[in-house]
Design an enzyme around this catalytic site. Structure first.
Site, PDB file in Angstrom:
ATOM      1  N   ASN A 208       0.854  -1.195   0.000  1.00 22.30           N
ATOM      2  CA  ASN A 208       0.000   0.000   0.000  1.00 22.30           C
ATOM      3  C   ASN A 208       0.888   1.242   0.000  1.00 22.30           C
ATOM      4  OD1 ASN A 208       0.412   0.935   2.847  1.00 22.30           O
ATOM      5  ND2 ASN A 208      -0.385  -1.122   3.250  1.00 22.30           N
ATOM      6  N   PHE A 323      -4.716   4.206  14.825  1.00 18.39           N
ATOM      7  CA  PHE A 323      -4.953   5.269  13.850  1.00 18.39           C
ATOM      8  C   PHE A 323      -6.122   4.859  12.954  1.00 18.39           C
ATOM      9  CE2 PHE A 323      -1.609   8.567  13.723  1.00 18.39           C
ATOM     10  CZ  PHE A 323      -0.866   8.139  14.815  1.00 18.39           C
ATOM     11  N   LYS A 337     -14.609   2.057  15.507  1.00 16.91           N
ATOM     12  CA  LYS A 337     -13.335   1.320  15.507  1.00 16.91           C
ATOM     13  C   LYS A 337     -12.749   1.232  16.913  1.00 16.91           C
ATOM     14  CE  LYS A 337     -11.266   1.590  11.650  1.00 16.91           C
ATOM     15  NZ  LYS A 337     -10.634   2.149  10.477  1.00 16.91           N
ATOM     16  N   LYS A 341     -12.056  -2.497  18.328  1.00 12.23           N
ATOM     17  CA  LYS A 341     -10.683  -2.959  18.553  1.00 12.23           C
ATOM     18  C   LYS A 341     -10.349  -3.020  20.042  1.00 12.23           C
ATOM     19  CE  LYS A 341      -9.113  -1.932  14.050  1.00 12.23           C
ATOM     20  NZ  LYS A 341      -8.117  -2.509  13.176  1.00 12.23           N
TER      21      LYS A 341
HETATM   22  O1  C5P Z   1      -9.172  -1.489  10.647  1.00 12.67           O
HETATM   23  P1  C5P Z   1      -8.244  -0.450  10.164  1.00 12.67           P
HETATM   24  O2  C5P Z   1      -7.169  -1.011   9.285  1.00 12.67           O
HETATM   25  O3  C5P Z   1      -8.857   0.767   9.559  1.00 12.67           O
HETATM   26  O4  C5P Z   1      -7.569   0.066  11.527  1.00 12.67           O
HETATM   27  C1  C5P Z   1      -6.495   0.908  11.532  1.00 12.67           C
HETATM   28  C2  C5P Z   1      -5.711   0.697  12.818  1.00 12.67           C
HETATM   29  O5  C5P Z   1      -5.530  -0.692  13.117  1.00 12.67           O
HETATM   30  C3  C5P Z   1      -4.316   1.243  12.693  1.00 12.67           C
HETATM   31  O6  C5P Z   1      -3.915   1.671  13.983  1.00 12.67           O
HETATM   32  C4  C5P Z   1      -3.518   0.027  12.234  1.00 12.67           C
HETATM   33  O7  C5P Z   1      -2.145   0.143  12.564  1.00 12.67           O
HETATM   34  C5  C5P Z   1      -4.178  -1.095  12.999  1.00 12.67           C
HETATM   35  N1  C5P Z   1      -4.165  -2.405  12.321  1.00 12.67           N
HETATM   36  C6  C5P Z   1      -3.396  -3.435  12.818  1.00 12.67           C
HETATM   37  N2  C5P Z   1      -3.422  -4.688  12.227  1.00 12.67           N
HETATM   38  C7  C5P Z   1      -4.208  -4.904  11.131  1.00 12.67           C
HETATM   39  C8  C5P Z   1      -4.990  -3.865  10.614  1.00 12.67           C
HETATM   40  C9  C5P Z   1      -4.936  -2.628  11.216  1.00 12.67           C
HETATM   41  O8  C5P Z   1      -2.652  -3.229  13.801  1.00 12.67           O
HETATM   42  N3  C5P Z   1      -4.209  -6.104  10.574  1.00 12.67           N
END
Ligand code: C5P
Length: 397
Positions: A208, A323, A337, A341
């Site tokens: 990405n 984030f 979120k 989380k």
């Molecule tokens: O769910 P999303 O990707 O939008 O969430 C963003 C947050 O979750 C960020 O803090 C990112 O670093 C973390 N993240 C993570 N592991 C993943 C996906 C996102 O730690 N597999």
């Protein structure tokens, strides 16, 4: 400022030793006292006379120097500083450090010291990339040695790549961070940053556009407040922060493993743009074009590192920050979120193209927590990082 701080500066034998003369000036301008030690090879690149003149100090070089031993023994010399800085640190000097050799004054001091050590490596790119050097670096990082650089660029030997010694100002910043008496002194902060690369086969991957800029700025800001930062980074565009422990990974699964190894921490910040999916059963051979049609990729879900750490039953960091980069309904999505989380704060921003935030130098964030939503005015990404670091310091004081 470094007023009253004592630096033992070990200068190794590499062409970048000339930059260490400027480093001495810059450290002294900030109020530090610099005691220089030259290896035998260093005297081939810079003279004791210039080092003595710039440092205003006796220059040490010989292990069996009777006058020096009578005035100050080498053990005492190794412990008479607040920080030992090795710049330039050659491949040879780092190999000696990693293996505990003590066959000259510099290596003996490094083995005898009980003060923190900051190393600025400098060498040819192939020497840097060599498995032996990389093993030594991993050993030294495990031993608690901090690194600044090396940088990537043109080298005195005519090659290009990582191996250039960090610039004097970068080393000064790393010294200031190491010696900071800031509010986060003694706190361990874990940060994930950059993108992840998920392999399709040995030569192709899914990635990405994350540059790692925000995570790096945040690591620098936290380190400047005195935190011990562990920086777990995917393959980012920007150079990693100075004076922090850097753990480089490629995939989301490796990032999770690195995070688990780096814990416990007082604070964990998840600024990485982790790929949501990986290719299931990635091929260990390059996929070939065939007459039978296109290859089919099957995806598997990656672990959610933020959710995993937020929901730890034991050893959860006191503050977990995620984030959220959104393009619409920023607050509502970020609030959902936070709950999903289980983290303490979400730093949310709107990355719609018209905001100019993605790839730009400014950011417009809102901090979402149990207490509600706090909108911050638009400001530089560096300023966002400094403000956030300050806020983190207040939260865990
Ligand atoms: O769910 P999303 O990707 O939008 O969430 C963003 C947050 O979750 C960020 O803090 C990112 O670093 C973390 N993240 C993570 N592991 C993943 C996906 C996102 O730690 N597999």
């Amino acid at each position: 400022m470094l007023t009253g701080k004592r630096i033992l500066l070990i200068i190794g034998g590499g062409i970048s030793a000339y930059k260490s003369l400027d480093l001495i000036r810059k450290l002294r301008e900030r109020g530090a006292a610099v005691t220089p030690v030259l290896t035998g090879a260093a005297t081939e690149f810079v003279t004791s006379l210039s080092v003595a003149a710039l440092s205003g100090s006796k220059v040490y070089g010989e292990l069996f120097d009777l006058t020096a031993e009578a005035e100050m023994g080498h053990i005492q010399l190794s412990r008479s500083a607040d920080l030992v800085v090795v710049a330039p640190a050659t491949a040879d000097l780092m190999a000696k450090m990693a293996h505990g050799l003590a066959n000259d004054l510099a290596s003996t001091l490094l083995l005898a010291t009980d003060t923190p050590v900051l190393v600025a490596p400098a060498m040819n790119v192939r020497m840097w990339d060599h498995a032996a050097t990389q093993r030594n670096i991993a050993t030294l990082a495990d031993d608690g040695v901090a690194f600044v650089g090396p940088n990537e660029g043109d080298m005195a030997c005519g090659e290009f790549g990582p191996g250039r010694m960090a610039e004097p100002l970068e080393i000064v910043a790393a010294v200031e961070a190491k010696l900071s008496d800031g509010p986060l002194k003694g706190k361990r902060v874990l940060i994930t940053s950059g993108p992840t690369h998920e392999p399709i086969d040995p030569v192709r991957y899914i990635a990405n556009r994350s540059s790692g800029a925000q995570g790096t700025a945040l690591a620098n800001a936290l380190s400047a407040l005195g935190a011990d930062v562990v920086f777990v980074t995917g393959p980012a565009d920007v150079a990693p922060p100075s004076g922090v422990e850097v753990i480089a990974v490629q995939t989301a699964q490796q990032m999770l493993e690195a995070v688990q190894t780096a814990l416990p921490a007082d604070v964990a910040i998840f600024a990485a743009a982790v790929a949501d999916w990986r290719v299931e059963g990635a091929s260990d051979r390059k996929l070939k074009k065939t007459k039978d049609g296109l290859p089919t990729l099957t995806f598997a879900e990656n672990p959610d590192i933020l959710a995993h750490v937020s929901q730890l039953k034991t050893g959860r960091p006191a503050l977990v920050v995620g984030f959220a980069a959104e393009t619409n309904d920023v607050e509502a999505n970020a609030t959902a979120k936070l709950k999903r989380k289980g983290c303490d704060w979400i730093v949310a921003n709107d990355v719609s193209p018209e905001t100019g935030i993605m790839g730009g130098s400014e950011n417009d964030v809102a901090i979402i927590s149990q207490a509600g939503v706090e909108e911050w005015p638009r400001m530089s990404k560096d300023m966002v990082s400094r403000k956030l670091a300050q806020r983190i310091a207040e939260a865990i004081a």
